[in-house]
Every structure is written in C-alpha cells, then in structure tokens.
Design an enzyme around this catalytic site. Sequence first.
Site, PDB file in Angstrom:
ATOM      1  N   HIS A   1       0.801  -1.233   0.000  1.00 24.43           N
ATOM      2  CA  HIS A   1       0.000   0.000   0.000  1.00 24.43           C
ATOM      3  C   HIS A   1       0.832   1.280   0.000  1.00 24.43           C
ATOM      4  CE1 HIS A   1      -3.553  -2.294   0.126  1.00 24.43           C
ATOM      5  NE2 HIS A   1      -3.757  -2.369   1.421  1.00 24.43           N
TER       6      HIS A   1
ATOM      7  N   HIS B   1      -9.810   2.276   0.211  1.00 24.60           N
ATOM      8  CA  HIS B   1      -9.724   1.224   1.229  1.00 24.60           C
ATOM      9  C   HIS B   1     -10.796   1.375   2.312  1.00 24.60           C
ATOM     10  CE1 HIS B   1      -7.854  -1.895   3.660  1.00 24.60           C
ATOM     11  NE2 HIS B   1      -6.934  -2.080   2.729  1.00 24.60           N
TER      12      HIS B   1
ATOM     13  N   GLU C   1     -11.537  -3.489  -2.745  1.00 20.26           N
ATOM     14  CA  GLU C   1     -10.497  -2.594  -3.234  1.00 20.26           C
ATOM     15  C   GLU C   1     -10.318  -2.815  -4.738  1.00 20.26           C
ATOM     16  OE1 GLU C   1      -7.010  -3.200  -0.532  1.00 20.26           O
ATOM     17  OE2 GLU C   1      -8.509  -4.381   0.549  1.00 20.26           O
TER      18      GLU C   1
END
Length: 354
Positions: A109, A180, A319
């Site tokens: 991420h 997210h 996501e």
Amino acid sequence: MTVPASLGVSADEVAESTDVYTLQNQDGLVVKVTNYGAIIMSILTRDRDGNLSDVTLGHRTPSEYIEAAEKPYFGAVVGRYGNRIAKGSFTLDGETHTLATNNGENHLHGGLTGFDKVVWTVKSATKQSIELTYVSHDQEEGYPGRLNLSVTYTLNDQNQLVIDYRGTTDKATHVNLTQHTYFNLAGEGNGTILDHEVMLNADYFTPVDAGSIPTGELRRVTETPFDFTSPKAIGRDINAENEQLSLGNGYDHNWVLNKGVIPDELALAAVVYDPATGRVLTVSTTEPGVQFYTGNFLSGNLTGKSGKAYVRRGGFCLETQHFPDSPNQPEFPSTILRPGEVYRSQTVFAFSAK
C-alpha cells in the site's frame, strides 16, 4: 499545501492542515471526507425503512486517524501502489527500484508513508463533490518519477459515490491506486459482516503464497470457497479447510473481474446485501480486479467513532485495483505509466435498499 505526515513533521502540525468536508445529495445521503489521506470518514445511507446509518468503519476526527496506534487504512486512498509488491523491488526499463518493506519482506500500500498518510490539497469543493490533489515526488518511498495526482469524490442524486482518479508523471513509473473503505451495511460497529451476501463478478482469482504474493496463476473459482458468482453469505465458506483461506486468514485475495470487450470500460464488480437492514452496495469499476478483504485482522482492540469495538470480520473491503505484484509479473495487466500518458481510473459505490 501538501504536508507529509513523516520525518520532521509533528502530528499536531499535520492535524492543523486538515479539515472535514461534507457531501450531501437530494435524498439525504451524506459522505464525509478529510484531506488527510483523502479518507472517506463516513457514509450515511438508508436502510429498507428509510433510516440513515453510517456504514463505514473509522474515526471521528482527522487527528484520530493521525494518532491511531493501529492504522488499517480505514477509508483511505492507498498508493502509489495499492496492495503488495514482492520483496519491495521491481525493475523498470532496465533499472531496479528498491521500495520500503512494510509487510514482512514485501511492500504494501505504498510503503511507510503512502498516500493514506499525507495531507492532500483541496482543489475544489461543492455540496456534492470534492477534488483533492497530491504531488508524489521522484523517489518518494523509492518510486521513480514526479507523479501529479487528483482524486474526485462525487455524490450524485442517484445515490452513487463516484470516485475518479487521474495522474501524470515525468518518468516511467508504476501506479495502482485504490480506495480502502471498510463497510458494514448493518451499521458501523454492529457486529460482523458474516451474514452479508456477496456476489463477485469474477470467474477467476489469483492464488497467493505465504507472503500473500500472487503465484501468477489465474485459478477458476468453480467448486472452491472463492466462488461468489452467485450471491452467498460471507460466512458460509470462510472457515472451510482450504489452503488459500488459511494463507489469507480468510478472504484477502484478488478476484479477476469479468470484463467486456473494452478493458477500461466501467463494469460490474460486486453486489453486497445485508439481509438485516436491506442495504445494498453495488460496486462498478474500470479496473481489472478487486481485492475482497473480510477484516480478518481486526481484533476488537480498535474502538470506532461510535465507541464500539471493531471485532474480527467487523467490516469488508472491496479494493478495486490492478493485480498485486503486477510490476514483477509481466503476464498481469500492466500498471506502467509513462510521460505523456494519463492514468485514469473510476470506481462507483452505489447504495440502495430492498
């Protein structure tokens, strides 16, 4: 002003640069956004009886996101690369780039200070839309190229939250942004999501190794716990004896979406229904994949904005994305952005009830 919440910048200084913006449509749906991490702080939607409740996990103020000991990416835009890159490294045009390893030996991420931990600039804000921008500098978290980004949230009168991403770069780089948000359609903090019924528009998923890195295989979901081609309760198969479920501690995998003739066209990704409240979330995207995550690492240690503990599997994420580790897997759809090109991606969260 773009302020990294990183070295040399205190949490108080970052908090002073943040604000909360409220979007509301004619049906009374409400979305609250902060420019810290471009985070969706809350989404208030109606149940079958018309009652509004917040269906997203998170905190009450930007300061709480900044100061939280645990940061599970609640509501944030993550990048420069959402999901994992194996061993924090990739080679692009003959040059090897080394990234932060913040998930075991892998990069996750965007790294230690990804886009979820910076203050975005508010370019414009109206009653139903907000555009946020961020400049990610060359070599930030190890990525090549100066990346100019914008994310626009639009809450329209069809009860859709439309998310538009745009980016340009001055050097070849990899870009894979995602949103997210953790959802619980029964209401934030109201138990688990195991009774929610899910349909994923995907005939294949990407199995992973022990580090949650795709093996490269596209595996059919047929006759596996990963088959959501017809709606089923999340909890029906989540504890089945299955190597992939064991590796993910539940569902935490990328599904390969069934796309039409035009790969970048907006297409259905998922439909989620909560039988208790009647709320429905429909997700459409231009992306080729979606990571379905079932809050497996929530433990009850985090207390949410309403004062309730977030129990294990108390929220789910959808996501929308390119596949994990695409920079190291040339068979996967490319995430390379080059100078002169424009990165564009769109995801739509549509809310209804039945």
